[in-house]
Scaffold this motif. Sequence first.
Motif, PDB file in Angstrom:
ATOM      1  N   LEU A 131       0.833  -1.207   0.000  1.00  0.00           N
ATOM      2  CA  LEU A 131       0.000   0.000   0.000  1.00  0.00           C
ATOM      3  C   LEU A 131       0.866   1.256   0.000  1.00  0.00           C
ATOM      4  O   LEU A 131       0.578   2.215  -0.715  1.00  0.00           O
ATOM      5  N   THR A 132       1.920   1.238   0.797  1.00  0.00           N
ATOM      6  CA  THR A 132       2.818   2.399   0.870  1.00  0.00           C
ATOM      7  C   THR A 132       3.463   2.662  -0.479  1.00  0.00           C
ATOM      8  O   THR A 132       3.526   3.800  -0.954  1.00  0.00           O
ATOM      9  N   LYS A 133       3.942   1.609  -1.119  1.00  0.00           N
ATOM     10  CA  LYS A 133       4.586   1.746  -2.421  1.00  0.00           C
ATOM     11  C   LYS A 133       3.593   2.266  -3.454  1.00  0.00           C
ATOM     12  O   LYS A 133       3.899   3.182  -4.231  1.00  0.00           O
ATOM     13  N   SER A 134       2.388   1.732  -3.459  1.00  0.00           N
ATOM     14  CA  SER A 134       1.373   2.163  -4.409  1.00  0.00           C
ATOM     15  C   SER A 134       0.991   3.634  -4.183  1.00  0.00           C
ATOM     16  O   SER A 134       0.898   4.416  -5.127  1.00  0.00           O
ATOM     17  N   TYR A 135       0.779   3.996  -2.928  1.00  0.00           N
ATOM     18  CA  TYR A 135       0.442   5.383  -2.582  1.00  0.00           C
ATOM     19  C   TYR A 135       1.576   6.329  -2.983  1.00  0.00           C
ATOM     20  O   TYR A 135       1.336   7.386  -3.563  1.00  0.00           O
ATOM     21  N   SER A 136       2.796   5.945  -2.701  1.00  0.00           N
ATOM     22  CA  SER A 136       3.954   6.770  -3.047  1.00  0.00           C
ATOM     23  C   SER A 136       4.052   6.960  -4.553  1.00  0.00           C
ATOM     24  O   SER A 136       4.249   8.079  -5.045  1.00  0.00           O
ATOM     25  N   LYS A 137       3.918   5.867  -5.284  1.00  0.00           N
ATOM     26  CA  LYS A 137       4.002   5.924  -6.746  1.00  0.00           C
ATOM     27  C   LYS A 137       2.912   6.831  -7.318  1.00  0.00           C
ATOM     28  O   LYS A 137       3.168   7.630  -8.221  1.00  0.00           O
ATOM     29  N   ASP A 138       1.680   6.725  -6.786  1.00  0.00           N
ATOM     30  CA  ASP A 138       0.574   7.564  -7.255  1.00  0.00           C
ATOM     31  C   ASP A 138       0.789   9.045  -6.950  1.00  0.00           C
ATOM     32  O   ASP A 138       0.131   9.900  -7.541  1.00  0.00           O
ATOM     33  N   ASN A 139       1.691   9.343  -6.036  1.00  0.00           N
ATOM     34  CA  ASN A 139       1.991  10.726  -5.675  1.00  0.00           C
ATOM     35  C   ASN A 139       3.373  11.160  -6.163  1.00  0.00           C
ATOM     36  O   ASN A 139       4.019  12.020  -5.565  1.00  0.00           O
ATOM     37  N   ASP A 140       3.801  10.532  -7.249  1.00  0.00           N
ATOM     38  CA  ASP A 140       5.041  10.896  -7.951  1.00  0.00           C
ATOM     39  C   ASP A 140       6.309  10.763  -7.105  1.00  0.00           C
ATOM     40  O   ASP A 140       7.273  11.483  -7.311  1.00  0.00           O
ATOM     41  N   VAL A 141       6.287   9.864  -6.147  1.00  0.00           N
ATOM     42  CA  VAL A 141       7.515   9.532  -5.398  1.00  0.00           C
ATOM     43  C   VAL A 141       8.191   8.399  -6.160  1.00  0.00           C
ATOM     44  O   VAL A 141       7.548   7.402  -6.490  1.00  0.00           O
ATOM     45  N   LYS A 142       9.474   8.569  -6.452  1.00  0.00           N
ATOM     46  CA  LYS A 142      10.178   7.534  -7.203  1.00  0.00           C
ATOM     47  C   LYS A 142      10.266   6.263  -6.363  1.00  0.00           C
ATOM     48  O   LYS A 142      10.688   6.318  -5.213  1.00  0.00           O
ATOM     49  N   THR A 143       9.840   5.177  -6.960  1.00  0.00           N
ATOM     50  CA  THR A 143       9.876   3.875  -6.272  1.00  0.00           C
ATOM     51  C   THR A 143      10.438   2.827  -7.217  1.00  0.00           C
ATOM     52  O   THR A 143      10.337   2.968  -8.440  1.00  0.00           O
TER      53      THR A 143
END
Length: 148
Positions: A131-143
């Motif tokens: 969930l954290t990775k998905s949320y981060s990715k959706d908010n333009d955080v490089k993952t």
Amino acid sequence: MKFIVLFGSKSYEHEISIISAISMQKVIKDEIIYIFIDKNRKMYHIPNNIIKSTIFSSGEYQKCDIVNFCENGFIKKRLFSNQLLEFDVVLNLVHGGDGEDGTIASLFKFFNIPFIGPRNLASVVSSNKFLTKSYSKDNDVKTLECKY
């Protein structure tokens, strides 16, 4: 200000939580009430003058007063009555499981206890790495790419 430092609990990081709580004596200059949660999730009031790592490894903490949650705080069990612990805010130093997955935060919310730490939803989301990775990715955080 009067703090309750809540620490311990059932987790692989149990001992780290104890070390964190003991170190608060050097950090917080206001009054501290220590509440230890053992690996069976039983809570104890640990007096400031005896808090050291050996009372936890030896089991001596079991001689201390038992504490339970109650509306707006905590009560200390007495022989014939209960004593409400007076405090301003709880500092959640429970590492791992219960302290980071939203369990403790949910109890604080349920019992209307003021505390310092992430709220239950933030804890639940951040403890789930997908969930954290998905949320981060959706908010333009490089993952890094991963498979679910």
